[in-house]
Structures are given as structure tokens and as C-alpha cells.
Design an enzyme around this catalytic site. Structure first.
Site, short mmCIF file in Angstrom:
data_model
loop_
_atom_site.label_atom_id
_atom_site.label_comp_id
_atom_site.label_asym_id
_atom_site.label_seq_id
_atom_site.Cartn_x
_atom_site.Cartn_y
_atom_site.Cartn_z
N SER A 159 0.86 -1.18 0.00
CA SER A 159 0.00 0.00 0.00
C SER A 159 0.89 1.22 0.00
O SER A 159 2.02 1.18 0.51
CB SER A 159 -0.89 0.03 1.24
N TYR A 216 -2.59 -0.50 10.25
CA TYR A 216 -2.56 -0.77 8.81
C TYR A 216 -1.26 -0.26 8.20
O TYR A 216 -0.59 -0.96 7.44
CB TYR A 216 -3.76 -0.13 8.14
N LYS A 230 1.63 -2.65 6.40
CA LYS A 230 2.00 -2.55 4.99
C LYS A 230 3.47 -2.16 4.82
O LYS A 230 4.12 -2.60 3.85
CB LYS A 230 1.09 -1.56 4.26
N THR A 283 -12.95 0.01 -3.56
CA THR A 283 -13.15 -1.39 -3.23
C THR A 283 -14.03 -1.52 -1.98
O THR A 283 -14.20 -0.56 -1.23
CB THR A 283 -11.81 -2.08 -2.92
#
Length: 304
Positions: free
Chosen positions: A196, A211, A215, A246
Site C-alpha cells: 500500500s 494498517y 504494509k 473497493t
């Protein structure tokens, strides 16, 4: 094309081993017009570049391949001639439907495996099953991932562990299991991690320290494995998307969408299919000299 041998003589004051210049360098001779092909000058064999994207006879494994980014990349690989594809996901209905669609659209032998990527023993069992069912593993795309938007001071240990376990540990377990089989087979392979842009920058104003950390770990894990496994002809690279349209992102507040778009130079979210071309390139011989690279596909977000 005919070739000629050229001997290069160093300048008298050059501080360099004479042995280097005693080697004969073979370069292509000019044709009747005196022109020399730059491609032929740099490569021993000329190939049609489009042929290098073919995946004929190869088998791919895609985690979280039942929908979203994973499914779009599955479509891209199947279009290039895969002989088989394994869709790994937790959602059985979506996974089975994805395999049916891939078979109907591309005629590829598609099989679904229900798997929690946090379970290392189950991961190895699933990879073994893929080899048993489809004959081999040549390509792996690791796209399983989750995200939270939680302020750091309020993050519970359980939620933080969950993000790290799925995004980072799960990527390692899957890469390790597939890597063992690739090494044993001796054919090499391509492992594509889905990182990411959050692994390289802090995408403000989202409070998502778990997160971002996961990543960043995924990207450095990829780089570490690319160095370790290059001798086995296993290439490891990562695709790092920016804000994508998404299901993973639709759970967040609509206010974030406006912020994300305003901070992205292209002024929009990315579409899942916009990763497929990069995934195909990394999976194929078209990227045969590329390993250890993190490729940002973010609409320009990280250039600001």
C-alpha cells in the site's frame, strides 16, 4: 545479423586492471545501410515483447481472490493464458462463484480453497493441495488484507493484532509455503505482495497506525525475500495501491472519500482493474529482471 569483435584499449593514465580491457566485446555489425539495431546490440536474442506477457501453462494462486483487487488481478492473469488458478478466500459463496466466472470467461481450470491466512499449518496444506490439484505453482499474489480507522490511543490489542496477523503474518505464511514448493520444483516463480502507499507514507487524516505499520512490514518482507530467494529464481515484488474503490474502503465514512480525492492529483479513486496490468507484468517474463521493487499505483498521491 553478422557480428564483429572489438578490442578496447584503456588510456595510459587509467587506473584499471588491464585484464578488463583484454576481454573481447561482441557487438552487432551494421547492415547494408550502416545502421545497428539498439535492441540487438543489448540483447543476444530478440523476442516479441507481447509474447513475454504470456502465462501459457502456468498456475497462479491469489489470496483474497474472490472479489475486489484480488479478483480483478485474477481476471488479468487468466486473460494471459493461465492453465490453472487457485482462489483462496474465507468466503465460500464468493470464492466458488469467482471460480465459475473465471472458468466461463477464460476456460481456465479454477479451484477455490477456503483458508484463513493466519493459520500457518492450514496455509501449507492449501498450497500442497494446489500442487496436487493443478500440478504446480508459478505465481502467487498475496492480496488478503484488512484495515481499521481507529485512533492510536483507543486501539485495542485484539484489533491491532488482527490487522498485523492478517496483513503481515498472513503474507509471510503464504509466501513461505509457496516458496518452499517453488524451491523444491526448481522452476523459480513470481510472488507479488499487495502492499500500500500507506507502507511508504502516512496518508493523513486517517488514524490507521496498525494498517500503515503492517504494509510497511509487507514491503520490507518482500524486499528481504527477494534477496534470499533470487538464487532460486523466485522474484518477489509488491504493488502498492493508493485509494481504490473497493469494498475494503466503502465501510469508511463518506467524508473520507472527499478528502482522499482532494489529496490525489488525479482527483479520483482507483478502479480495481487498474492494477491488473501491473500484476500481469510482474507475473510474466516481461519483468524477468525485476525483483525487490515496490510499484506505487496511487494516482500521484505520494508525489505531493
Amino acid at each position: 545479423m553478422a557480428t564483429v569483435s572489438v578490442r578496447i584499449t584503456p588510456a595510459k593514465d587509467a587506473i584499471v586492471s588491464q585484464q578488463v580491457f583484454d576481454e573481447c566485446v561482441t557487438v552487432p555489425a551494421s547492415d547494408a545501410s550502416g545502421a545497428v539495431s539498439p535492441v540487438a546490440a543489448s540483447a543476444g536474442v530478440r523476442r516479441n515483447v507481447l509474447d513475454m506477457f504470456s502465462l501459457d501453462g502456468k498456475v497462479a494462486v491469489i489470496t483474497a481472490g474472490a472479489r475486489g483487487l484480488g479478483y480483478s488481478m485474477a481476471e488479468g492473469l487468466c486473460a494471459a493464458g493461465l492453465s490453472g488458478i487457485a482462489i483462496i478466500d474465507l468466503q465460500c459463496d464468493l470464492g466458488e462463484r469467482a471460480c465459475e466466472q473465471l472458468y466461463l470467461q477464460f476456460g481456465v481450470d479454477a479451484k477455490f480453497y477456503r483458508l484463513d491466512v493466519r493459520d500457518d499449518a492450514a496455509v501449507q496444506g492449501a498450497m500442497d493441495s494446489v500442487v496436487r490439484d493443478l500440478g504446480r505453482i508459478d505465481i502467487v499474489i498475496l492480496s488478503a488484507g484488512v484495515a481499521d480507522i481507529v485512533h492510536a490511543e483507543e486501539y485495542s490489542p485484539e484489533k491491532f493484532h488482527r490487522v498485523i496477523d492478517i496483513n503481515l503474518n498472513g503474507s509471510f505464511f503464504c509466501a513461505q509455503a509457496a516458496g518452499k514448493l517453488m524451491i523444491a520444483a526448481g522452476r523459480g516463480g513470481s510472488i507479488i505482495f499487495v502492499g500500500s502507499m500507506s507502507g511508504s507514507i502516512v496518508n493523513w487524516p486517517n488514524p490507521q497506525c496498525a494498517y500503515n505499520s503492517s504494509k510497511a512490514g509487507v514491503i520490507h518482507l518482500m524486499k528481504s525475500l527477494s534477496a534470499e530467494w533470487a538464487k532460486h529464481r523466485i522474484r518477489c515484488n509488491s504493488i502498492s495501491p493508493g485509494y481504490m474503490d473497493t469494498p475494503l474502503n466503502t465501510v469508511f465514512e463518506e467524508g473520507y472519500f472527499h478528502e482522499w480525492k482532494s489529496r490525489t492529483p488525479m482527483g479520483r479513486l482507483g478502479q480495481p482493474e487498474e492494477l491488473a496490468g501491473c500484476a500481469l507484468w510482474l507475473a510474466s517474463d516481461a519483468s524477468s529482471f525485476c525483483t525487490g521493487s515496490d510499484i506505487l499505483i496511487d494516482g500521484g498521491y505520494t508525489v505531493l
